[in-house]
Structures are given as C-alpha cells and as structure tokens.
Design an enzyme around this catalytic site. Sequence first.
Site, mmCIF file in Angstrom:
data_model
loop_
_atom_site.group_PDB
_atom_site.id
_atom_site.type_symbol
_atom_site.label_atom_id
_atom_site.label_comp_id
_atom_site.label_asym_id
_atom_site.label_seq_id
_atom_site.Cartn_x
_atom_site.Cartn_y
_atom_site.Cartn_z
ATOM 1 N N GLU A 34 0.878 -1.171 0.000
ATOM 2 C CA GLU A 34 0.000 0.000 0.000
ATOM 3 C C GLU A 34 0.917 1.224 0.000
ATOM 4 O O GLU A 34 1.807 1.315 0.855
ATOM 5 C CB GLU A 34 -0.878 0.000 1.269
ATOM 6 C CG GLU A 34 -1.851 1.145 1.233
ATOM 7 C CD GLU A 34 -2.762 1.240 2.450
ATOM 8 O OE1 GLU A 34 -2.725 0.349 3.305
ATOM 9 O OE2 GLU A 34 -3.499 2.243 2.518
ATOM 10 N N ARG A 258 5.256 -12.746 9.648
ATOM 11 C CA ARG A 258 5.907 -11.442 9.465
ATOM 12 C C ARG A 258 7.307 -11.496 10.033
ATOM 13 O O ARG A 258 7.569 -12.219 10.994
ATOM 14 C CB ARG A 258 5.201 -10.366 10.289
ATOM 15 C CG ARG A 258 3.859 -9.978 9.915
ATOM 16 C CD ARG A 258 3.354 -8.920 10.880
ATOM 17 N NE ARG A 258 3.749 -7.585 10.443
ATOM 18 C CZ ARG A 258 3.120 -6.926 9.482
ATOM 19 N NH1 ARG A 258 2.105 -7.453 8.856
ATOM 20 N NH2 ARG A 258 3.507 -5.721 9.132
ATOM 21 N N LYS A 268 4.506 0.839 9.067
ATOM 22 C CA LYS A 268 4.599 2.149 8.416
ATOM 23 C C LYS A 268 3.955 3.231 9.267
ATOM 24 O O LYS A 268 4.406 4.369 9.289
ATOM 25 C CB LYS A 268 3.943 2.084 7.035
ATOM 26 C CG LYS A 268 4.830 1.388 6.017
ATOM 27 C CD LYS A 268 4.144 1.284 4.667
ATOM 28 C CE LYS A 268 3.166 0.133 4.670
ATOM 29 N NZ LYS A 268 2.568 -0.117 3.354
HETATM 30 P P1 ATP Z 1 2.770 -2.031 7.683
HETATM 31 O O1 ATP Z 1 1.980 -2.512 8.853
HETATM 32 O O2 ATP Z 1 4.199 -1.841 7.965
HETATM 33 O O3 ATP Z 1 2.164 -0.862 7.006
HETATM 34 P P2 ATP Z 1 1.562 -3.661 5.789
HETATM 35 O O4 ATP Z 1 1.419 -5.127 5.870
HETATM 36 O O5 ATP Z 1 0.351 -2.847 6.032
HETATM 37 O O6 ATP Z 1 2.744 -3.235 6.677
HETATM 38 P P3 ATP Z 1 1.649 -3.451 2.983
HETATM 39 O O7 ATP Z 1 2.110 -2.328 2.162
HETATM 40 O O8 ATP Z 1 0.206 -3.748 3.005
HETATM 41 O O9 ATP Z 1 2.180 -3.195 4.432
HETATM 42 O O10 ATP Z 1 2.481 -4.767 2.680
HETATM 43 C C1 ATP Z 1 2.910 -5.222 1.433
HETATM 44 C C2 ATP Z 1 3.334 -6.647 1.591
HETATM 45 O O11 ATP Z 1 4.435 -6.737 2.486
HETATM 46 C C3 ATP Z 1 2.219 -7.491 2.169
HETATM 47 O O12 ATP Z 1 2.141 -8.697 1.459
HETATM 48 C C4 ATP Z 1 2.635 -7.706 3.588
HETATM 49 O O13 ATP Z 1 2.133 -8.905 4.082
HETATM 50 C C5 ATP Z 1 4.164 -7.695 3.481
HETATM 51 N N1 ATP Z 1 4.779 -7.295 4.757
HETATM 52 C C6 ATP Z 1 4.560 -6.178 5.461
HETATM 53 N N2 ATP Z 1 5.247 -6.166 6.619
HETATM 54 C C7 ATP Z 1 5.943 -7.332 6.653
HETATM 55 C C8 ATP Z 1 6.839 -7.934 7.598
HETATM 56 N N3 ATP Z 1 7.158 -7.323 8.728
HETATM 57 N N4 ATP Z 1 7.357 -9.141 7.280
HETATM 58 C C9 ATP Z 1 7.043 -9.745 6.137
HETATM 59 N N5 ATP Z 1 6.214 -9.249 5.215
HETATM 60 C C10 ATP Z 1 5.655 -8.055 5.457
HETATM 61 MG MG MG Z 2 -1.344 -2.425 5.161
#
Ligand code: ATP
Ligand code: MG
Length: 555
Positions: A34, A258, A268
């Site tokens: 995102e 994760r 983020k």
């Molecule tokens: P954040 O909570 O940091 O915003 P998010 O999961 O909302 O992370 P996205 O942009 O939606 O962030 O994630 C893009 C991809 O990266 C998704 O498939 C998510 O599952 C993966 N991802 C995000 N954080 C991690 C992590 N700590 N370890 C492994 N994969 C991750």
């Molecule tokens: Mg997200």
Amino acid sequence: MSEERSLNFIEEIVEEDLASGKHGGRVLTRFPPEPNGYLHIGHAKAICLNFGLAKNYSGKTNLRFDDTNPTKEETEYVDSIKEDVKWLGFDWANELYASDYFDKLYEFAVALIQKGLAYVDDSSSEEIAAQKGTPTTAGTPNQYRERTVEENLQLFADMKAGKYADGERVLRAKIDLASPNMLLRDPLIYRIKHATHHRTGDAWCIYPMYDFAHGQSDAIEEITHSICTLEFVPHRDLYNLFIEKLELFPSKQYEFARLNITYTVMSKRKLLQLVEDKYVDGWDDPRMSTISGLRRRGYTPASIREFCERIGVAKRENMIDFSLLEFCIREDLNKTAWRRMAVLDPIKMIITNYPEGQIETLHGDNNPEVEGGEGGRDIPFSNELWIEREDFMEEPPKKFFRLGVGLSVRLKHAYIVKCEDFKKDADGNVTEIYCTYIPESKSGNDTSGINVKGTIHWVSVPHAKTAEVRLYDRLFKVEDPSNEEGDFKDYINPDSLQILPAAYVEPDLANAETGRGYQFIRKGYFTLDKLSTDEKLVFNRTVTLKDGWKAPQGK
Ligand code: ATP
Ligand code: MG
C-alpha cells in the site's frame, strides 16, 4: 533451487503445483504494497520471497500498488517503493494498481448485488458493529438486509454518483451473521469517501475495501500464488468466497510469518510517527528500519537479500535478533569495502627526525581481500600526523601494544615509530606526542630487523580532509518497543546518534562514492552520507568491525 537447504513450505506448495500441472506450470506472484509509507526490512522479506520464488521457478512477479485508501496514499510513496524494489535487485513483470481495477471492481459489486449477495446498509458504523454480535453470540440482521435487488442497485448507483456523504451508507456482502469467522458476518465491501485519489483524482467517491479488492485483483492478473503475512489468515475465507461467487481465476492465498527484528519498529504507521514527530531525520534516517534508511546507512542489496535468505520462511511469528542483520552486512563489506584511514578522535603526532616539509607518497590497496587489490590509492606521509587519541597512553599498562613513552608501533603502510615524549595543556590534556621513526622500517621494504606488535592508522596533517562522522546505535532501548507498556516512542534510545564533527580522513576520501562501503581501518565500515558536500564530507558508520554490542543490564 539452492542445494544447501531444504525447501520452505511455500516452495513445497509451488513444486507440488508444478508437478500436478496446475496453472499449466506457470508461476506468477505479486508484491502488493500500500503506498502509504516507505518500505521497511519486513517488506524486503516479502519482496525477496515473492520475487525470489518466481525467479527460482522461471516465473514472474507483478508489482501491484494496493491503493484503495485515497486519504493515506501518495505518489511520493509509489516512487520510493519502486526505487527500493529495484535497488534490492528485482524487476517486476508489470507495474499495476488496484485503482486500475476500480471499474471492474464496481462491476463485481453490481454482480454480487444481482445475485442477491450484497446489500446497501444505511446503519452507522456503531450500529453495524453492535449488530455483528460477538465471537460467542451471533449477529442480528437489520431491515436493510432484506432490500430488493433493484433497490440495492439503485442505492449503490446513487452512492457512486455522489448522492451521499461519507459514512451515510455502505455496501455489505450478504454472507452469514452467525459465522464463527467475524469477517464473514456481512463484511463491508464498499464505503463512501469523498477524497481525491493520487491516481484517479475525483473520479470516484466510493472505494472498495481491502477484502473486496485484493483477491479480485489477484484473480484479474491470474496470480498463481498470492503470498501474504499471517494476519490475513482470517481473510482467506473471504478471498476464496468472492473469487468463487464471481467465478474468477482461482488465485490462492498462502500465509507466512511477518518478520520482526529486535530494537526497532516495523509498521509504516509507527515509522511515520517517528518521521512526523521528528525523532529521526526523515524516512531514510540511517537508524530507521526502512530500506531507504538501511541504504543510507550503508547496507548493500546483497546483504539484505542474504539476511532474508538466512531467516527463512516461517509459519509462526518470531523475533529476529538485530545482530543477524549486522552480521550479514559485515560479511558483505569485509569482501567488498575499500580500505581507508580515518582518525575519529584526533591527537597530533610529530616525528622529530623526519625532515620538516618532506612529503612521501605511500601506496595502499583498495581491497586486500581481492587479488590485485582492486587498484589502490596514494597516501601522503609527512612529519605531522593525526593519530587516534586512544592509541596513546600516558601510563600504559603492561600489554598495551600501542603508544606511550618508550613504546613502538608500526604506522600502517609506513614506518615504525617510537614514542619519545608528549605535551599537555594547562588542563592536563595531552595535545601532542613526539616520536622518532626508523627510516629502514618502511612497509614492504623493511630491513630494520625490528618487530613490533601493534599497527595503528594515521592521516598526514597537511593533507587531511576534515569530515563529520556519524555513529549510530539502536533506535530503541528495548527489544520490542511495540510490546511495552505505554507508547513505543517512550522507549527511544536518546543516544542513538553520535556526531563527531571534526574527524580527519585521508585525502583520497574526497573522491568517496555514494553507495560504496569503506572500511576505516580499525574503526568500522562507513559510507558517504547524502548530506556530504565538497566543503564538508559526511560519513555514516554502517556497522562496527566486530559485534561489540551488549544487551542493556538487567536484560
Ligand atoms: P505495515 O503494517 O508496515 O504498514 P503492511 O502489511 O500494512 O505493513 P503493505 O504495504 O500492506 O504493508 O504490505 C505489502 C506486503 O508486504 C504485504 O504482502 C505484507 O504482508 C508484506 N509485509 C509487510 N510487513 C511485513 C513484515 N514485517 N514481514 C514480512 N512481510 C511483510
Ligand atoms: Mg497495510
């Protein structure tokens, strides 16, 4: 596939699918960020997994921006994400956006309404939450659930046309208000949001929810393996349900744990707070767990890929020690960094028997780890040198193999010197030390027959360049700041940045290149910072030479 390790569970699934001929032997993954912030090392894990899998099985990976929430998403983030993925060494097959599918997703919603599987609900979000029941009690239907298809089609069209204010109505999937999976209790699939989208502008005032966008986007692209993190396990039923009801390509979702790393935060939303509240100098502050921060700190793409490979793909949440990341960069830089001399805490040495004004040009390899040394550089030598304050002691203990009156050391790439005397200022601080050198002891041509135990680094005073050197420590004082009482920001380490304003570096470092690692001999691995100018060099310490870090007392 790499021979050294066994397959992880996702590779096993892919190999089974390939063996059974599912998807005609095709592997297409996607990385779906995102664009609401910069990528962090957790995303690097997901990137390496998705792109790595496709690479290993002759497949492809799409980069798809999950941009269904217009109020939080920005083009700046899209650009930084593309830069980071490329920098990590991966190429995507297609650059796509969930917003590309807004028309299609709208049609999907209309199709669900026509099947009697979605309805417009006029309730407030509080009412909807209350009607959902609890994990142990079923939800209760409201009067809107029985609206006719025609009425729903009209109301949904009106929502799209902008007739209603934010929150006035929502579109919900009609599934099962008694489902043990709360997400299946008639989830919201479209909401009204009068906001300008970074790509579609004001074309839309209704936006699909994650669950109504992600699976369908996967299906539209015919993604074969949709890999995400464990928190999406409860969403899997919905993912499959919409694909089934809409009769779309049968993409499948697989979940892994994760990545969590000690002494940092990795969301983020939290990273944004650190930026906005100015705890750090932007998203790419070298203390941040962001990919851009690690890059500015001097991490290499290879070291991050190696780290992701080493931690493997787990099915259970765990916490990885920050030192493993440091180990990976140290290993890489030991092989690739160019050696240079820099004095971080300078004190002046005067060589009393070396002719004043005489300059000698010595030579040092760039990289002794590589045959041929990867070229080298000239190192000027004179009778006045900067050396490290800690390399001299007024009253050296027995096994001190550096300088003190009567002690000898080798100056790296140069001569053996013997300390004869020193001078102090009124406050008792040592200001200068006086040595004699042995002309026959020149490195590479030493006929002196003298053996010394210690070698120290130095920089010629008239040739030295002044540099600001930044040393970093953990950004947080505790292993898991998100899991402590109170706000995670209460656990910030106040000493995470130490600025040395006036270090001296050898003159060749005026040619230092951005993105290259330098080993400042005996001091660690460093890289040029983006704030560096011709007038003022600025270096960041990437990592120390050895893992000298200790957990705080009481841990
Ligand atoms: P954040 O909570 O940091 O915003 P998010 O999961 O909302 O992370 P996205 O942009 O939606 O962030 O994630 C893009 C991809 O990266 C998704 O498939 C998510 O599952 C993966 N991802 C995000 N954080 C991690 C992590 N700590 N370890 C492994 N994969 C991750
Ligand atoms: Mg997200």
